[in-house]
Write a protein that holds these residues in place. Sequence first.
Motif, mmCIF file in Angstrom:
data_model
loop_
_atom_site.group_PDB
_atom_site.id
_atom_site.type_symbol
_atom_site.label_atom_id
_atom_site.label_comp_id
_atom_site.label_asym_id
_atom_site.label_seq_id
_atom_site.Cartn_x
_atom_site.Cartn_y
_atom_site.Cartn_z
ATOM 1 N N ILE A 20 -37.126 5.694 6.827
ATOM 2 C CA ILE A 20 -36.120 5.585 5.539
ATOM 3 C C ILE A 20 -36.185 4.107 5.067
ATOM 4 N N ASN A 21 -37.021 4.051 3.951
ATOM 5 C CA ASN A 21 -37.169 2.792 3.298
ATOM 6 C C ASN A 21 -36.714 2.715 2.187
ATOM 7 N N LEU A 22 -35.395 2.243 1.650
ATOM 8 C CA LEU A 22 -34.673 2.617 0.326
ATOM 9 C C LEU A 22 -34.530 1.197 -0.418
ATOM 10 N N ARG A 23 -35.227 0.936 -1.311
ATOM 11 C CA ARG A 23 -35.362 -0.271 -2.448
ATOM 12 C C ARG A 23 -35.532 0.095 -3.623
ATOM 13 N N ASP A 32 -44.966 3.404 4.650
ATOM 14 C CA ASP A 32 -44.361 4.761 4.934
ATOM 15 C C ASP A 32 -45.235 6.064 4.944
ATOM 16 N N SER A 66 -37.992 15.428 3.643
ATOM 17 C CA SER A 66 -36.516 14.897 3.091
ATOM 18 C C SER A 66 -36.123 15.403 2.239
ATOM 19 N N ALA A 116 -35.139 14.192 -0.380
ATOM 20 C CA ALA A 116 -35.575 13.185 -1.458
ATOM 21 C C ALA A 116 -36.752 13.656 -2.048
ATOM 22 N N PHE A 131 -33.992 4.646 -5.701
ATOM 23 C CA PHE A 131 -34.455 3.595 -4.325
ATOM 24 C C PHE A 131 -35.253 4.758 -3.725
ATOM 25 N N HIS A 132 -35.645 5.840 -3.761
ATOM 26 C CA HIS A 132 -36.504 6.566 -2.845
ATOM 27 C C HIS A 132 -37.894 6.848 -3.099
ATOM 28 N N THR A 133 -38.406 6.056 -4.023
ATOM 29 C CA THR A 133 -39.871 6.313 -4.661
ATOM 30 C C THR A 133 -40.616 6.358 -3.171
ATOM 31 N N SER A 134 -40.635 5.423 -2.404
ATOM 32 C CA SER A 134 -41.770 5.251 -1.066
ATOM 33 C C SER A 134 -41.506 6.386 -0.138
ATOM 34 N N VAL A 135 -40.112 6.625 0.268
ATOM 35 C CA VAL A 135 -40.378 7.692 1.270
ATOM 36 C C VAL A 135 -40.355 9.135 0.589
#
Length: 232
Positions: A73-76, A89, A121, A123, A130-134
């Motif tokens: 869960i990498n939210l940035r 990820d 997920s 997402a 903030f969820h682009t990567s995951v």
Amino acid sequence: MKNILLIGGSYGIGLAIAKELQYENKVFIASRTNEAISDMNVTHIPFDAATDVLDTSLLPEVIDGFVYCPGSINLRPFRGLKPEAFESDLQINFISMIKVLQSVLSNLSAANQSSVILFSSVAAGMGMPFHTSVAAAKGAIEGFAKALAAEYAPKIRVNVIAPSLTDTPLAEKFLSNEEKKEKSAQRHPLKRVGTAEDMAKTAKFLLSEDSSWVSGQIFHVDGGMSTLLVNN
């Protein structure tokens, strides 16, 4: 009695699945640690999905069920994410899963009909800041699962569970106190945060004969978030 392989079953959702399955199946858990499962009716195989090659000689010739649990869960904000974050990820969620799954494909094919469960997920199907990567990594899983399900039908069933934020160690920093849990609960139409047990019961169904006519599906176990408007 079925042979079930869990990749990452020593905590969180994986542990909850193992607890659901341990008495009616032969459960093999490939994970980094075994403290939480040392007194359970399971077989542990030391394994780090990020770095190791699974020793398939420790597994039975026939595997009836496969569940891949490692995730992130990498939210940035996107502007602060380096390409390496996307690669990381994608590696733990998708590439490592592919490597393990390919290594046991012959075992899965040896069953009358085996079941593969992967985790996405909420997402992946919703636009969430903030969820682009995951979301990218989990979206890869959903597309892959449908293609794999088509390729191996009817011998291997492949389904995906797509949770919303679930109260597990992986999500601890987002649910570290009652105020955070309540705010998260209120964002869901069903007004509570998901639990590892919610996911485990869905996984148990998908591994069982009760789901023998189900494949290529994305199960949104997310408190209604992906399809329902919150009524305040």
